[in-house]
Design an enzyme around this catalytic site. Structure first.
Site, PDB file in Angstrom:
ATOM      1  CG  HIS A  65      -1.733   1.253   1.352  1.00  0.00           C
ATOM      2  ND1 HIS A  65      -2.884   1.474   0.635  1.00  0.00           N
ATOM      3  CD2 HIS A  65      -1.549   2.363   2.108  1.00  0.00           C
ATOM      4  CE1 HIS A  65      -3.383   2.655   0.942  1.00  0.00           C
ATOM      5  NE2 HIS A  65      -2.592   3.208   1.837  1.00  0.00           N
ATOM      6  CG  HIS A 116     -10.210   3.417   3.546  1.00  0.00           C
ATOM      7  ND1 HIS A 116     -10.766   3.491   4.792  1.00  0.00           N
ATOM      8  CD2 HIS A 116      -8.872   3.585   3.743  1.00  0.00           C
ATOM      9  CE1 HIS A 116      -9.824   3.693   5.702  1.00  0.00           C
ATOM     10  NE2 HIS A 116      -8.667   3.753   5.085  1.00  0.00           N
TER      11      HIS A 116
END
Length: 765
Positions: A65, A116
């Site tokens: 990420h 998200h």
């Protein structure tokens, strides 16, 4: 509970000095997501084993990420293909918190999309809410006032048991956070597909506005300048949160166990933080600034230090806590929300703290910029981190993952929808229209969008049901912006290169139909595991398609986000590159709405070329659950021409409404525009055309326009002069309360509205 930042340590701390004298002490690097060779590289960089705190810091910052370690080699293609001409209006680009674009008259706009996804499955409300909060802080960190949000949502099958739980939480989270911030939600998409069961996509976009001289960047420079942490206290929520969740796959049994890793948001804290930041900017009190998102202080300190011209020392015990007994690693890597980190000159510290007190925002000096090249972090006088900051923030591992076109791709492309039975009679065509309109794929999204405030702040000009959201930026001149986000996982599955370009083309077209000039692109690339060669082939093809498409359209990619490991077990989602496009309007009073009926007796015209293209279509999905063949043809030169015609028509008053054709084709576009205008219309199909193809084809590069009767000749001449196909396909009839396809069928507006608006309340109400 609040905890004094000076609370003494209650357990032995693994210091740098201790690490140097205990080289063989076992460390749980694998449990933190690091591979053996990555751990060995950290030891080589430091010349010793890392401390526990350093190990935690490297593990989150070298996660997929944060580091983009699997995607970086492909993402470079965006920069390699961006020309100087494309960069001309870009004030900040890839690598910053968000892209910033010059929109004229001294104004700039910053915008970005982020994912998200994984947190929103584990805890849908907080996952979605903090997704909004995080992207808003990225925009704040550029010096801008956030002015609007949009969202791209993907859920499992609409009738799947868990979809209700996830959708309900996600929608409430987005609405609860965005509404509390006073930010209008001006558009987006909601898609249902079984592939997203267990792995929804929650991609949030935020748009901000600033004067060009107010632009701020994330860097720490100026020896002696102070590092100030301000905003919420730091707690255990989000430990190893998005940085870990977004770097792993889900399985059905352990996903709910990851709940503690989801951050908890406080939109009211963020609201005052926005106003506090804007006052700090206005007072010239900020040298550099970074929001705290994924990886928390580990990310903020290493990125600020590595982007500056010196080093940094941080006293971690000074961080205000809300949980007793936190370790240095937990404080450093906490992803508690609503926090910012600023670099401030010593003479401005008192003024900075005074502004924070005014807004009741907790602010603490936690360190300073040094003249060295190290990031040193202490805990009650003991050094727990001593690293070169670039090795943490920018020089992590980079992988050239194996990629391979799937063995199944040829069979997938050969399985065309042409073999499916097609409706032929008027009754069958009518039934098809209602079946598509009444499916979760094309029904009204009002059940969702009405939970969002679309007009707060008073500058929203167009929102849902328009193709693109439109905002007024300058009340004096009327200058404004248009924004749209689009994606098609089905098309991208059939052809990743073309699928990415189709998403780009649709977002570009949705901005153009408002009358705006498209100027810049952002993206959020959602894919399965990068360790799967087939997924990496999809990803690489999509990146090249998007980059080449931007070159063809002459607009730059200003930044973006990559989300890998979107899969449940071994089943990956459809490859879903989300594309956001920003456009500029000189005067928002000339924007083009979707709704028909603004002028009496408008002529309906179809711009662009219609072909027999149904592979990957909603029709194939609804009627046969079919996915195969090749996606519609992409003609970006035609898209550019179409945008030029729409802009000129808007400027000269030749068009009174416009609506993009996409899923569901012409039939869906007509119904949506008629319902938006609450007016009937009569469609007359070309005599030599196949009614099914004309009504339901999903050919790209097409727009339905309403032309005032007095301007039809001028508009036709404009299209002919520019070589843009334009066919008269009907008229608006304000005296009618039905949509008629002449010679085939008629449907009352009331039946269309009931069919469309009853679906989601029935499923989720």
């Amino acid at each position: 509970m609040t905890v004094s930042p000076t609370s003494a340590p209650t357990q032995a701390i693994d210091t740098v000095e201790r690490a140097a004298t205990t080289p063989d002490e076992p460390q749980p690097f694998g449990e933190l997501g690091l591979k053996d060779d990555e751990y060995q590289r950290i030891r080589e960089i430091l010349g010793r084993r890392p401390t526990d705190t350093e190990l935690a810091m490297y593990s989150v910052m070298w996660s997929e990420h944060c580091s983009y370690k699997s995607s970086k080699v492909h993402l470079r293609y965006f920069g390699e293909t961006t020309t100087d001409e494309m960069r001309a209006g870009m004030l900040a680009g890839i690598g910053e918190n968000a892209g910033v674009v010059d929109i004229g008259d001294g104004w700039a706009v910053t915008f970005k999309v982020e994912s998200h996804n994984h947190p929103s499955y584990v805890e849908p409300y907080q996952g979605a809410a903090t997704g909004v909060g995080g992207i808003v802080r990225d925009i704040m960190a550029m010096g801008a006032r956030p002015v609007a949000v949009m969202d791209q949502l993907r859920f499992g099958a609409a009738d799947a048991p868990d979809t209700r739980r996830v959708l309900d939480g996600v929608v409430r989270g987005i609405g609860g956070y965005g509404n509390s911030l006073g930010l209008p939600n001006i558009g987006g998409e909601t898609v249902f597909d079984a592939c997203y069961a267990g792995n929804p996509l929650v991609n949030a976009m935020c748009v901000g506005v600033l004067r060009q001289e107010d632009l701020h960047m994330a860097f720490a420079s100026g020896t002696g300048n102070k590092i100030i942490l301000f905003g919420a206290r730091t707690g255990l929520d989000g430990i190893g949160g998005v940085s870990v969740l977004a770097s792993d796959t889900f399985d059905a049994e352990n996903s709910r166990k990851k709940l503690p890793s989801v951050q908890v948001g406080d939109p009211f804290m963020e609201k005052v933080l926005i106003e506090c930041c804007l006052e700090l900017y206005a007072g010239g009190l900020v040298v550099g600034i970074q929001d705290l998102g994924g990886a928390g202080l580990a990310c903020a300190t290493s990125e600020l230090a590595s982007a500056g011209d010196g080093g940094m020392e941080v006293r971690l015990e000074a961080v205000p806590l809300r949980t007793a007994g936190m370790t240095p690693a937990e404080v450093l890597c906490s992803e508690s929300q609503e926090r910012m980190c600023a670099v401030v000159t010593p003479e401005n510290v008192d003024a900075f703290l005074a502004v924070c007190r005014k807004w009741d925002v907790l602010a603490t000096v936690i360190g300073e910029v040094t003249d060295g090249d190290r990031l040193r972090i202490t805990w009650h006088g003991q050094t727990v981190v001593d690293v070169p900051p670039r090795t943490v923030a920018h020089e992590g591992p980079v992988y050239q993952r194996p990629l391979a076109r799937p063995d199944t791709q040829d069979a997938l492309n050969a399985d065309s929808s042409a073999r499916l039975p097609r409706p032929a009679t008027g009754a069958e065509l009518r039934a098809t229209l209602l079946a598509l309109l009444g499916s979760p794929h094309l029904c009204s999204r009002a059940f969702i969008t009405e939970q969002y405030d679309r007009y707060v702040r008073g500058n929203t000009v167009l929102a849902e049901h328009a193709d693109g959201g439109v905002l007024r930026v300058d009340e004096t001149t009327g200058r404004g912006i248009a924004v749209s986000t689009d994606a098609s996982g089905r098309y991208t599955m059939l052809d990743p290169y073309a699928g990415a370009q189709l998403a780009l083309a649709e977002a570009y077209r949705n901005v153009a139909v408002t009358g705006a000039t498209p100027v810049a692109v952002t993206n959020c690339l959602n894919f399965g595991s990068p360790e799967d060669p087939a997924v990496m082939w999809q990803f690489a093809q999509a990146v090249r398609g998007l980059a080449d498409g931007c070159v063809a359209l002459g607009i730059p990619v200003t930044g973006g986000n990559v989300s890998f490991y979107n899969q449940t077990g071994s089943a990956a989602i459809l490859p879903t590159p989300v594309v956001g496009v920003l456009g500029v309007l000189d005067d928002v009073s000339r924007r083009l709405p979707t709704a028909l009926g603004a002028e009496p007796g408008e002529t309906l015209m179809l711009l662009g070329e219609t072909r027999d293209e149904f592979d990957g279509s909603v029709w194939a999905q609804v009627t046969a659950d079919h996915l195969g063949g090749l996606p519609p043809k992409v003609d970006l030169a035609r898209e550019k021409l179409l945008a030029e015609v729409l802009r000129a028509a808007s400027r000269d008053g030749l068009v009174s409404a416009a609506h993009d054709l996409s899923e569901g084709g012409l039939a869906q576009a007509v119904v949506e525009a008629a319902l938006a205008g609450e007016t009937g219309c009569r469609i007359v199909l070309p005599e030599d055309a196949d009614p099914f193809v004309t009504l339901f084809s999903e050919s790209a590069g097409r727009v339905l326009v309403a032309v005032p009767r007095t301007e039809e000749s001028r508009f036709r001449s404009m299209c002919e002069a520019r070589g843009l196909p334009a066919v008269r396909i009907g008229v608006v009839d304000q005296a009618s309360d039905e949509v008629e396809v002449q010679g085939l069928f008629t449907v009352p507006l009331a039946e269309l509205r009931q069919t469309s608006e009853s679906v989601l309340p029935r499923l989720f109400g």
